[in-house]
Design a protein around this motif. Structure first.
Motif, PDB file in Angstrom:
ATOM      1  N   GLU A   8       0.833  -1.213   0.000  1.00 27.76           N
ATOM      2  CA  GLU A   8       0.000   0.000   0.000  1.00 27.76           C
ATOM      3  C   GLU A   8       0.864   1.258   0.000  1.00 27.76           C
ATOM      4  O   GLU A   8       0.573   2.227  -0.711  1.00 27.76           O
ATOM      5  CB  GLU A   8      -0.956  -0.001   1.206  1.00 27.76           C
ATOM      6  CG  GLU A   8      -2.005  -1.095   1.149  1.00 27.76           C
ATOM      7  CD  GLU A   8      -2.734  -1.176  -0.190  1.00 27.76           C
ATOM      8  OE1 GLU A   8      -3.167  -0.113  -0.711  1.00 27.76           O
ATOM      9  OE2 GLU A   8      -2.854  -2.292  -0.742  1.00 27.76           O
ATOM     10  N   GLY A  33      -5.675   1.954   1.295  1.00 28.89           N
ATOM     11  CA  GLY A  33      -4.313   2.071   1.819  1.00 28.89           C
ATOM     12  C   GLY A  33      -4.283   2.592   3.240  1.00 28.89           C
ATOM     13  O   GLY A  33      -3.675   1.962   4.126  1.00 28.89           O
ATOM     14  N   ASN A  76       0.877   3.854  -3.206  1.00 27.05           N
ATOM     15  CA  ASN A  76       0.511   5.260  -2.978  1.00 27.05           C
ATOM     16  C   ASN A  76       1.648   6.199  -3.388  1.00 27.05           C
ATOM     17  O   ASN A  76       1.408   7.246  -4.008  1.00 27.05           O
ATOM     18  CB  ASN A  76       0.160   5.499  -1.510  1.00 27.05           C
ATOM     19  CG  ASN A  76      -1.267   5.066  -1.194  1.00 27.05           C
ATOM     20  OD1 ASN A  76      -2.015   4.706  -2.109  1.00 27.05           O
ATOM     21  ND2 ASN A  76      -1.634   5.101   0.072  1.00 27.05           N
ATOM     22  N   LYS A 136       1.555   6.485  -6.980  1.00 27.68           N
ATOM     23  CA  LYS A 136       0.385   7.228  -7.505  1.00 27.68           C
ATOM     24  C   LYS A 136       0.455   8.718  -7.159  1.00 27.68           C
ATOM     25  O   LYS A 136       0.202   9.572  -7.990  1.00 27.68           O
ATOM     26  CB  LYS A 136      -0.917   6.648  -6.898  1.00 27.68           C
ATOM     27  CG  LYS A 136      -1.474   5.463  -7.665  1.00 27.68           C
ATOM     28  CD  LYS A 136      -2.947   5.231  -7.315  1.00 27.68           C
ATOM     29  CE  LYS A 136      -3.093   4.521  -5.975  1.00 27.68           C
ATOM     30  NZ  LYS A 136      -4.495   4.183  -5.654  1.00 27.68           N
TER      31      LYS A 136
HETATM   32 MG   LIG Z   1      -3.840   3.720  -1.808  1.00 32.12          MG
END
Ligand SMILES: [Mg+2]
Ligand SMILES: Nc1ncnc2c1ncn2[C@@H]1O[C@H](COP(=O)(O)OP(=O)(O)OP(=O)(O)O)[C@@H](O)[C@H]1O
Length: 416
Positions: free
Chosen positions: A323, A376, A327, A330
Motif C-alpha cells: 500500500e 491504503g 501510494n 500514484k
Molecule cells: Mg492507496
C-alpha cells in the motif's frame, strides 16, 4: 554261578539281559535329556523376543547336549579394524574368564569360521597342527580357560551372511564325537534362524514406527495446510471487500485487486521457500518494492537489524509495504522522476522490545493532507495496527509523506 542238573545255566544270560536293560535305560535317559534340551531351545526361540535370552538358551542347550564344559557365542562384527568376533553369550564359565582376553582373530584356526564353511572339531586342540601359530600368545592366552576338546561352527544366515560363531570346549581330550558335531550344526542353524527372526521383528517394529511418524506428520501438514488456506481465503475476501469499497470503477477495482493479490502471493512465495517457518523482513520488503524499480536506487535502505517475521506478520507487513509503495507511485515520491523513499528500522531494548519502522518520502510533489480515506490508509492505520497490536502514524508533510509504525516484536517473530 548256579548249576542246575535239569537245564541250562541261567547266570550269564540273566546278567547280560540286566546289563542290556541298564544300557537301554541309560540311552533312553540320555535321549530324554537330549529331547528336553532341544524342546527347551525350540520353546525359547518360539516365544522369547529377547535375542540374548534366545542365544543363551541355544548355547546352554549346546553345552548340555554335547557334554561340553564351556560354550560361547561370538558375534561377527565388522569394524574399522576389519572383521572380528565379539563375545556375546557364555555358558559354563563366568564372563570374567574371558574379560581380559582379546577377541578371537582371523587366525588359521578361526579362519574357517569366518568363511562360514566348516565345523572344526578337535579331540585335542593343543595337538592340532593349526593351533598355536600366532603371536603373541601362540595359542590360547595364559590364564585362558583350559580347553583340549574343541568344537566350533559358524552361524550363517540363509542369505549366507556369517552372523557369528559358536564354540564348545572341555578341559579333557576326546569329549566330542561325530554326533556332537552334527548336533552343533543343527544348533548353529537354530541360532541363525533365532537371530534372523529377532532381527526381522526389530526391523518390522522400526518400519511400523517410521510409518506411524510419517502418517502423524502428514496429518499435521494437512491440518496446517487447511488452516493456511482458510486464513488466505479470509485475507482475499477482506481485500476484495475493502478494494470494492473504495474502487471508483470496475476497471479500477480489477487493477487494484489484482495488484493486491500479487502482493500477497509475493509474500507467500517467500514463506513457501522457507517451509512456512517465517520470512526475513528485508526480503519481504524487497519483494514488494521490486516492481517499482529498486535497481535505480529509489528505495534507500538506511539500515536496520535482521529480523525474522512469523508467517502472519510477514503477510501483514508485505500488504502494508504494498500500500505504501503504490501510494508513493500514484501520489508521492515515486510519482515523479527524482523522488526517493528512505526505509529504516530499529528495535528497542528492554523486556518488550518494539520495532520502529520508518518510511520517509523525499523530493516528490508537494503533499497536502488528504480528505479521502481509501484502502491504503485503512489497511495501514487500522488493519496493520490491529493485526500486529501496534501503532501506525502517517504524516502528510509537504516535503513528503512519512509513515512510522511501532510494532511489538512479540507479535512479529515466529514462535519457536
Ligand atoms: Mg492507496
Ligand atoms: N505517498 C503519498 N503522497 C502523497 N499523498 C498521498 C500518499 N499516499 C496517500 N496519499 C493521499 O492519501 C489518500 C488516501 O490514500 P489511500 O491509500 O487510503 O487511498 P487511495 O490510494 O486513494 O485509494 P486505494 O488505496 O483505496 O486504492 C490518497 O488519495 C492521496 O491523496
Amino acid at each position: 554261578m548256579i548249576e542246575r542238573s535239569d537245564g541250562p545255566t541261567l547266570g550269564p544270560s540273566v546278567f547280560d539281559a540286566n546289563e542290556r536293560l541298564l544300557a537301554a535305560e541309560a540311552a533312553l535317559a540320555a535321549e530324554r535329556r537330549r529331547a528336553d534340551a532341544l524342546s527347551r531351545i525350540a520353546l525359547s526361540i518360539g516365544t522369547d523376543g529377547n535375542l540374548e535370552n534366545v542365544v543363551q538358551a541355544v548355547v546352554d542347550g549346546g553345552v548340555e547336549l554335547t557334554g561340553a564344559r564351556y560354550g560361547a557365542f561370538f558375534y561377527n562384527t565388522v569394524g574399522e579394524a576389519g572383521e572380528s568376533l565379539t563375545l556375546y553369550i557364555l555358558s559354563g564359565a563366568p564372563r570374567e574368564a574371558f574379560a581380559s582376553f582379546p577377541m578371537p582373530r582371523k587366525t588359521m584356526l578361526f579362519a574357517p569360521t569366518w568363511a562360514g564353511r566348516e565345523v572344526v572339531r578337535s579331540g585335542d586342540i593343543k595337538a592340532d597342527p593349526r593351533y598355536g601359530h600366532n603371536l603373541p600368545h601362540h595359542g590360547m592366552p595364559k590364564g585362558h580357560l583350559e580347553v583340549r576338546s574343541y568344537l566350533n561352527a559358524a552361524v550363517v544366515s540363509r542369505s549366507g551372511e556369517v552372523l557369528g560363531s559358536m564354540f564348545f570346549g572341555h578341559p579333557e581330550p576326546d569329549v566330542f564325537d561325530e554326533a556332537s558335531e552334527r548336533l552343533l550344526v543343527g544348533l548353529a542353524g537354530q541360532a541363525a534362524s533365532a537371530i534372523e527372526t529377532v532381527r526381522l521383528h526389530r526391523d518390522m517394529a522400526r518400519e511400523l514406527e517410521e510409518r506411524r511418524r510419517v502418517e502423524e506428520r502428514q496429518k499435521l501438514l494437512l491440518n496446517e495446510l487447511n488452516h493456511r488456506v482458510k486464513n488466505t481465503l479470509a485475507t482475499v475476501q477482506s481485500i476484495a471487500y475493502q478494494t470494492q469499497r473504495s474502487a471508483r470503477s470496475p476497471a479500477a477495482f480489477r487493477e487494484a485487486f489484482e495488484a493486491r493479490l500479487m502482493a500477497l502471493s509475493q509474500t507467500h512465495n517467500l514463506l513457501t521457500e522457507q517451509g512456512w517457518q517465517g520470512a526475513d523482513l528485508t526480503e519481504v520488503l524487497q519483494a514488494e518494492f521490486e516492481p517499482y524499480d529498486t535497481a535505480s536506487g529509489r528505495f534507500i535502505f538506511e539500515g536496520g537489524p535482521a529480523l525474522r517475521l512469523s508467517p502472519k506478520a510477514a503477510v501483514a507487513v508485505g500488504m502494508a509495504a504494498h500500500e505504501l509503495v503504490t501510494n508513493a507511485a500514484k501520489y508521492g515520491a515515486l510519482s515523479n522522476a527524482r523522488g526517493s523513499v528512505g526505509v529504516r528500522w530499529s528495535v528497542s531494548d528492554g523486556s518488550d522490545p518494539i520495532l520502529t519502522f520508518q518510511w520517509t518520502e523525499r523530493d516528490g510533489p508537494s503533499v497536502v493532507v488528504p480528505q479521502h480515506r481509501g484502502f491504503g490508509r485503512r489497511l495501514l492505520e487500522q488493519g496493520l495496527a490491529n493485526e500486529l497490536s501496534g501503532q501506525v502514524q502517517i504524516t502528510y508533510d509537504p516535503d513528503g509523506l512519512r509513515c512510522v509504525m511501532r510494532l511489538p516484536l512479540r507479535s512479529l517473530e515466529p514462535e519457536d
